[in-house]
Design a protein around this motif. Structure first.
Motif, PDB file in Angstrom:
ATOM      1  N   LEU A  78      12.771  12.195  -1.644  1.00 37.30           N
ATOM      2  CA  LEU A  78      12.066  10.931  -1.416  1.00 37.30           C
ATOM      3  C   LEU A  78      10.609  11.230  -1.082  1.00 37.30           C
ATOM      4  CD1 LEU A  78      12.016   7.820  -0.839  1.00 37.30           C
ATOM      5  CD2 LEU A  78      12.609   8.409   1.539  1.00 37.30           C
ATOM      6  N   THR A  79       9.702  10.524  -1.761  1.00 34.26           N
ATOM      7  CA  THR A  79       8.270  10.649  -1.488  1.00 34.26           C
ATOM      8  C   THR A  79       7.709   9.270  -1.156  1.00 34.26           C
ATOM      9  OG1 THR A  79       8.087  12.483  -3.057  1.00 34.26           O
ATOM     10  CG2 THR A  79       6.045  11.413  -2.370  1.00 34.26           C
ATOM     11  N   LEU A  80       7.043   9.170  -0.008  1.00 33.67           N
ATOM     12  CA  LEU A  80       6.369   7.937   0.407  1.00 33.67           C
ATOM     13  C   LEU A  80       4.894   8.251   0.607  1.00 33.67           C
ATOM     14  CD1 LEU A  80       8.917   6.584   3.051  1.00 33.67           C
ATOM     15  CD2 LEU A  80       8.690   5.861   0.662  1.00 33.67           C
ATOM     16  N   LYS A  81       4.015   7.472  -0.056  1.00 37.07           N
ATOM     17  CA  LYS A  81       2.578   7.679   0.069  1.00 37.07           C
ATOM     18  C   LYS A  81       1.936   6.413   0.614  1.00 37.07           C
ATOM     19  CE  LYS A  81       1.848  11.225  -3.388  1.00 37.07           C
ATOM     20  NZ  LYS A  81       0.786  11.889  -4.124  1.00 37.07           N
ATOM     21  N   TYR A  82       1.165   6.593   1.680  1.00 41.03           N
ATOM     22  CA  TYR A  82       0.426   5.484   2.277  1.00 41.03           C
ATOM     23  C   TYR A  82      -0.979   5.972   2.585  1.00 41.03           C
ATOM     24  CZ  TYR A  82      -1.149   2.042   5.683  1.00 41.03           C
ATOM     25  OH  TYR A  82      -1.889   1.094   6.365  1.00 41.03           O
ATOM     26  N   LYS A  83      -1.936   5.432   1.857  1.00 40.49           N
ATOM     27  CA  LYS A  83      -3.329   5.869   1.968  1.00 40.49           C
ATOM     28  C   LYS A  83      -3.395   7.391   1.805  1.00 40.49           C
ATOM     29  CE  LYS A  83      -4.852   1.919   4.722  1.00 40.49           C
ATOM     30  NZ  LYS A  83      -5.514   1.444   5.967  1.00 40.49           N
ATOM     31  N   ASN A  84      -3.813   8.109   2.851  1.00 44.26           N
ATOM     32  CA  ASN A  84      -3.941   9.566   2.721  1.00 44.26           C
ATOM     33  C   ASN A  84      -2.736  10.319   3.282  1.00 44.26           C
ATOM     34  OD1 ASN A  84      -6.474   9.286   1.561  1.00 44.26           O
ATOM     35  ND2 ASN A  84      -7.505   9.304   3.545  1.00 44.26           N
ATOM     36  N   TRP A  85      -1.700   9.591   3.641  1.00 46.46           N
ATOM     37  CA  TRP A  85      -0.500  10.208   4.209  1.00 46.46           C
ATOM     38  C   TRP A  85       0.579  10.332   3.133  1.00 46.46           C
ATOM     39  CZ3 TRP A  85      -0.482  12.080   9.104  1.00 46.46           C
ATOM     40  CH2 TRP A  85      -1.473  11.619   9.984  1.00 46.46           C
ATOM     41  N   THR A  86       1.296  11.447   3.161  1.00 48.25           N
ATOM     42  CA  THR A  86       2.428  11.654   2.257  1.00 48.25           C
ATOM     43  C   THR A  86       3.603  12.186   3.062  1.00 48.25           C
ATOM     44  OG1 THR A  86       0.954  12.206   0.407  1.00 48.25           O
ATOM     45  CG2 THR A  86       3.278  12.819   0.186  1.00 48.25           C
ATOM     46  N   LEU A  87       4.727  11.483   2.952  1.00 46.13           N
ATOM     47  CA  LEU A  87       5.971  11.931   3.581  1.00 46.13           C
ATOM     48  C   LEU A  87       6.924  12.367   2.480  1.00 46.13           C
ATOM     49  CD1 LEU A  87       7.819  12.221   6.100  1.00 46.13           C
ATOM     50  CD2 LEU A  87       8.593   9.876   5.640  1.00 46.13           C
ATOM     51  N   LYS A 100       0.811  -1.220   0.000  1.00 43.11           N
ATOM     52  CA  LYS A 100       0.000   0.000   0.000  1.00 43.11           C
ATOM     53  C   LYS A 100       0.848   1.276   0.000  1.00 43.11           C
ATOM     54  CE  LYS A 100      -3.937  -2.098   2.369  1.00 43.11           C
ATOM     55  NZ  LYS A 100      -4.866  -2.017   3.546  1.00 43.11           N
ATOM     56  N   VAL A 101       2.153   1.093  -0.055  1.00 41.23           N
ATOM     57  CA  VAL A 101       3.055   2.245  -0.026  1.00 41.23           C
ATOM     58  C   VAL A 101       3.631   2.477  -1.413  1.00 41.23           C
ATOM     59  CG1 VAL A 101       5.169   3.205   0.944  1.00 41.23           C
ATOM     60  CG2 VAL A 101       3.652   1.830   2.383  1.00 41.23           C
ATOM     61  N   HIS A 102       3.460   3.691  -1.903  1.00 39.35           N
ATOM     62  CA  HIS A 102       4.090   4.085  -3.171  1.00 39.35           C
ATOM     63  C   HIS A 102       5.325   4.912  -2.850  1.00 39.35           C
ATOM     64  CE1 HIS A 102       4.469   5.098  -7.410  1.00 39.35           C
ATOM     65  NE2 HIS A 102       4.725   6.340  -7.029  1.00 39.35           N
ATOM     66  N   ALA A 103       6.467   4.479  -3.380  1.00 33.74           N
ATOM     67  CA  ALA A 103       7.731   5.158  -3.103  1.00 33.74           C
ATOM     68  C   ALA A 103       8.304   5.744  -4.380  1.00 33.74           C
ATOM     69  CB  ALA A 103       8.729   4.187  -2.479  1.00 33.74           C
ATOM     70  N   GLU A 104       8.839   6.960  -4.268  1.00 31.00           N
ATOM     71  CA  GLU A 104       9.506   7.605  -5.390  1.00 31.00           C
ATOM     72  C   GLU A 104      10.786   8.266  -4.874  1.00 31.00           C
ATOM     73  OE1 GLU A 104       8.775  11.218  -8.587  1.00 31.00           O
ATOM     74  OE2 GLU A 104       7.061  10.068  -7.856  1.00 31.00           O
ATOM     75  N   LEU A 105      11.906   7.919  -5.501  1.00 34.09           N
ATOM     76  CA  LEU A 105      13.211   8.452  -5.110  1.00 34.09           C
ATOM     77  C   LEU A 105      13.833   9.170  -6.295  1.00 34.09           C
ATOM     78  CD1 LEU A 105      15.602   8.626  -3.066  1.00 34.09           C
ATOM     79  CD2 LEU A 105      16.430   6.474  -4.065  1.00 34.09           C
TER      80      LEU A 105
END
Length: 983
Positions: free
Chosen positions: A830-839, A711-716
């Protein structure tokens, strides 16, 4: 609610008028019902293009997408960690210090909505896209003033029907990173006595003086002023902003309005300075109109009101220079109750004073210290720096399809105004010199001497008035047509100009050029492009003011070939380019930009005297004429690769560039006979010529990887630039090859190779007839000739040319300053997306450059204020006769102290050098987007909250040094809370 939205719509259209439209954003009538997702175009020079048709030397950032996870406060913030080839100051290491950007910056050419404008007058919330035109082929159409690269900022426009309102609010705190550290009064006085002893002088301060300052019993007579204490400086201050965006439209028109206000405090925490603040209010709006099937119109307007409210005085400058014992015997502010009640004359003087703080304190001083930053704040008045900017542009787009299929015409006209001035209360205050006495161990002031008159004006004065007007016009025919669904042909015929008029300057800053672009691609597989600019410069002589700037590019997308089908390669475009651009940005000498081609004569300076007592000025030649003075040429070739692999798992963009800036202007060229210069008053008949060549080459890269992990989308993303610079040709006459600039970096650092400290073994010791000890450098050692008396504990340098003398001929290359960017710059996001959260995490680094510890904070001499660095100075061991026998601390990191001047120790050398290598954790932001299901049927459509921190950590061996600002306001970290709501 419907009525509310109608009223807001009417207000927004009024705020946006006279207002704007974008060439590609206004097919509302035809596209209103089209729900197909359309790829965003990339904005490049005077046109828009598909991202997969970019042929190298171009990068872009979608600011609307970035703003969903990265809150920024200025237009180009964080870009150096997102775009390869951009280091925060320049593109591909190009020097822009003579490019007029209307904001006194050293930025490349900045184009906002098609007009040259300052980058600091547009906010991130107003921006749709930022394009970085790095390669010469990308900027050729901008003419002579665009030859060093350009940044295109395109503001938002409305693409929605009906009405959409977005409100954003942020508040946060700037927290100081580091404060300079200085020693207190007693320690300073002790070490200053040591400095005088080192110089063979008597101590200045008695042990009783030092004790009195150390005891703190009377800080007004024996001050110990710490400018960085809580009494004067706070550890943090607030910054808040709010933005309202209104967008909407229908079949015939769309509008967008952005209203913003921010307010920021500062770190000062005493008196009126507590109320220092800067605020800015701005309104930007645009309207896009569909006049009929053939004509579209657009208009943009922006107004900005900027104010900086601050106290009088240079607090941070004085904090770095005023010694802790203040002058002596008087604190910056002294209580009136320290005056002896029987000192009637002193009390009478104070009774007449206009400048008593709360009726309790008066400013102290001496004959040599008649002001101080603390008294300036309380009694000197206040200042308001004001900036007002208004920008307006409008244009039309005419569809000429009925004449030639694929032909259109676009024109734009703009006029921008800016005014800057200051309003201030310029009060003058007196300082009072106390005469102290002591009664029964109690200090009291028995007399006062007033220094200077007091003037409280009661009215504000206007000063520093500046005015700027920029007028822009451009028009171009555009051709875009595909034949037989295979042969895509584009073209442009352009005329462009802009001119900036400034108060106090006779000559306008102007650019005028013609442009021609022809481009072809076969099914997106094979590409060819040719661009030409006809440039003009009033800085050159008539007959030499025009030039042609050509650029040629070819490309091949291998991924479109049959042999690449069904491979791991999604896209693989290789392109090559050669350009020869003529620029006049660097046509200058000193502060002179015009008539460099003419012979120059002067009648200033000393003259001839006659027996009759009459004198006349002599007239002499400063330079000869050179009617052939030419443009500087950017000759560049580059190779680019853009690719994506494994179904877009990895995307990359690489560009190798090699650029010669050919023909930099020099005076007094060495190839002319020496008898043509060096006459009376330094006269010269040598002409100004084009000669020097700068070379820059390097690799600009960007790599992105993205993948779904459950469920985590990662972009580096990793971006960076490797840059080398060199003087390829440099006019010079140097005795030694190791001092020649040619073949060395443009930003070479020069100085001495330090061998350590002189020791007592380097000296012959003798006693003079009056009993003083004399230290004479041994005859077999080179004679220092840099300046100052040489003693044990001073810096010792290498005699590079072996002439038994240390002077400027012994200076060698020590490293690179990083003037045009560190040799290697790096950005990571770095971008991490989990459901409605974005880091979102962002960092940047720089490696390979050097810095020099200079200034009084690092090398202390004379009457300078002493920092804590002084504690590890060289100090001596003495024998019973007062003769130096050695060092008490042989591991010292600072030369001996001196109360005199020592150019020898202060000279640039390897002793003071440090590495500027660092990696910064620049940004961490956590965003939560509330589920859309919560707002179904509600008047709120979307809601987000976020927290972030800026400049959080620095990883470097010299972190503390690089985070300490001396003489300026401290650097800060920033912690922010924000909320965004869409209606």
């Amino acid at each position: 609610m419907k009525n509310i939205k109608i009223n807001i719509l009417l207000f927004a259209m009024m705020a946006a008028s006279p207002l704007t439209v974008n060439a590609q954003a206004t097919d509302a009538a035809d596209e209103a019902a089209d729900t197909t997702v359309v790829k965003k175009k990339v904005h490049v020079a005077f046109r828009d293009t598909d991202a997969d048709h970019l042929l190298g030397g171009v990068s872009y950032v979608d600011m609307e997408e970035l703003s969903k996870k990265d809150y920024t406060m200025s237009s180009l913030e964080d870009m150096y960690a997102l775009v390869g080839g951009w280091n925060g100051n320049n593109l591909w290491g190009m020097d822009n210090d003579r490019l007029d950007n209307n904001d006194n910056s050293n930025m490349p050419l900045v184009i906002i909505d098609g007009v040259k404008r300052p980058s600091n007058n547009v906010l991130p919330s107003e921006i749709e896209q930022i394009t970085f035109l790095k390669g010469a082929q990308a900027v050729v159409l901008y003419g002579a003033k665009g030859a060093k690269g350009a940044i295109l900022i395109t503001t938002k426009r409305s693409h929605v029907d009906g009405l959409q309102i977005t409100a954003t609010a942020n508040t946060g705190f700037h927290v100081a990173k580091e404060f300079p550290e200085y020693i207190g009064s007693a320690e300073y006085m002790t070490l200053y006595n040591e400095a005088r002893l080192n110089d063979g002088l008597d101590p200045k301060y008695t042990q009783q003086d030092i004790y009195n300052h150390a005891s703190g019993l009377n800080p007004y007579r024996y001050p110990n002023v710490n400018y960085y204490s809580d009494e004067y400086v706070r550890k943090m201050y607030n910054r808040s902003d709010a933005t309202l965006e209104i967008a909407g439209g229908g079949t015939r028109a769309h509008f967008y309005t952005n209203i913003n206000y921010y307010r920021s405090e500062d770190l000062l925490n005493f008196g009126p300075a507590k109320d220092n603040y800067t605020d800015r209010f701005s309104v930007r709006g645009n309207v896009d109109l569909v006049v009929n099937k053939l004509i579209k119109g657009f208009a943009n307007a922006s107004a900005t009101f900027y104010n900086e409210h601050k106290n009088k005085g240079d607090f941070w400058g004085e904090a770095a220079s005023m010694r802790p014992n203040f002058p002596e015997n008087a604190a910056p502010l002294i209580p009136i109750d320290m005056v002896d009640p029987n000192a009637s004359k002193a009390l009478a003087i104070l009774g007449k004073s206009l400048n008593l703080l709360d009726g309790k304190y008066f400013p102290g001083g001496t004959k040599t210290t008649q002001t101080n930053a603390i008294a300036d704040c309380y009694f000197g008045g206040k200042t308001q720096a004001i900036s007002r900017q208004f920008q307006f542009d409008a244009g039309i787009i005419y569809d000429l399809n009925k004449f030639v299929n694929g032909l259109s015409f676009k024109t734009l006209f703009s006029i921008d105004y800016a005014a800057n001035y200051s309003l201030s209360y310029n009060n003058k205050y007196a300082v009072f010199i106390p005469t102290w006495s002591n009664y029964n161990t109690n200090d009291a002031i028995v007399a006062l001497t007033q220094q200077n008159d007091e003037i409280v004006t009661g009215h504000m004065s206007m000063a520093d008035t500046k005015y700027r007007q920029t007028i822009t016009w451009n028009g171009h025919f555009d051709y875009d047509h595909t034949f037989a669904d295979k042969h895509h042909v584009t073209g442009m015929l352009l005329a462009s100009m802009y001119t900036t008029t400034r108060s106090g300057e006779y000559h306008r800053y102007a650019n005028a050029n013609l442009g021609l672009l022809a481009s072809y691609d076969y099914m997106g597989r094979y590409f060819a492009e040719a661009s030409f600019a006809g440039v003009h410069s009033a800085r050159l002589k008539e007959g030499h003011r025009e030039a042609i700037s050509p650029s040629f590019t070819i490309g091949w997308n291998l991924a479109k070939e049959n042999f690449m089908k069904d491979s791991f390669v999604d896209d693989l475009l290789i392109s090559g380019s050669y350009s020869n651009l003529s620029e006049d940005i660097d046509v200058y000498m000193g502060e002179k930009y015009f008539y460099l081609y003419d012979a120059t004569w002067s009648n200033t300076g000393s003259g001839f005297s006659w027996n009759e007592g009459v004198s006349t000025n002599r007239t002499f030649s400063q330079s000869g004429s050179n009617p052939s003075l030419d443009f500087i040429h950017r000759k560049e070739w580059s190779i680019s690769l853009r690719g994506s692999f494994f179904k877009k798992l990895i995307s990359t963009q690489l560009t190798y560039f090699n650029t010669d800036m050919d023909g930099f202007i020099i005076q007094n060229p060495s190839q002319f006979p020496s008898h043509l210069s060096g006459g009376l008053s330094g006269s010269s008949f040598k002409p100004t010529i084009n000669n020097n060549i700068q070379n820059r080459k390097g690799l600009d890269f960007s790599v992105t990887a993205q993948k779904q992990f459950g469920k985590v989308h990662a972009e580096l993303g990793v971006v960076g630039t490797y840059l080398t610079t060199e003087w390829k040709k440099y006019d010079e006459l140097k005795e030694y090859d190791y001092q020649k600039a040619e073949g060395r970096p443009l930003d070479a650092m020069w100085g001495y190779n330090c061998l350590g400290f002189y020791t007592i073994d380097d000296f012959d010791v003798s006693t003079t007839t009056d009993g003083k000890v004399k230290y004479t450098l041994k005859k077999d050692l080179p004679t220092p000739a840099i300046g100052g008396t040489i003693m044990p504990g001073d810096l010792k340098y290498e005699d590079v040319n072996d002439d038994k003398r240390i002077d400027s001929k012994d200076q060698v290359e020590l490293g690179k300053w990083g003037t045009y960017g560190s040799p290697f710059t790096l950005g990571v996001n770095l971008t991490l997306k989990y459901k409605n959260w974005t880091l979102f995490v962002l960092g940047n680094g720089q490696f390979g450059a050097k810095g020099m510890k200079n200034g009084g904070y690092y090398y202390m001499q004379g009457d300078a204020k002493y920092s804590v660095n002084v504690r590890n100075r060289i100090h001596y061991n003495y024998d019973d006769n007062g003769i130096i026998t050695g060092f008490a601390n042989p591991d010292a990191t600072h030369p001996r102290l001196t109360s005199l001047s020592s150019a020898n120790n202060a000279a640039a050398s390897t002793f003071w050098i440090y590495s500027t290598d660092r990696f910064n954790l620049r940004k961490v932001q956590l965003t939560y987007d509330f589920p859309k299901e919560l707002f179904e049927g509600k008047w709120v459509n979307a809601l987000s909250i976020y927290v972030n921190g800026n400049d959080l950590l620095t990883f470097s061996k010299e972190r503390k040094l690089m985070e300490t600002s001396v003489g300026y306001a401290p650097q800060t970290r920033f912690y922010n809370l924000g909320v965004k709501v869409t209606l």
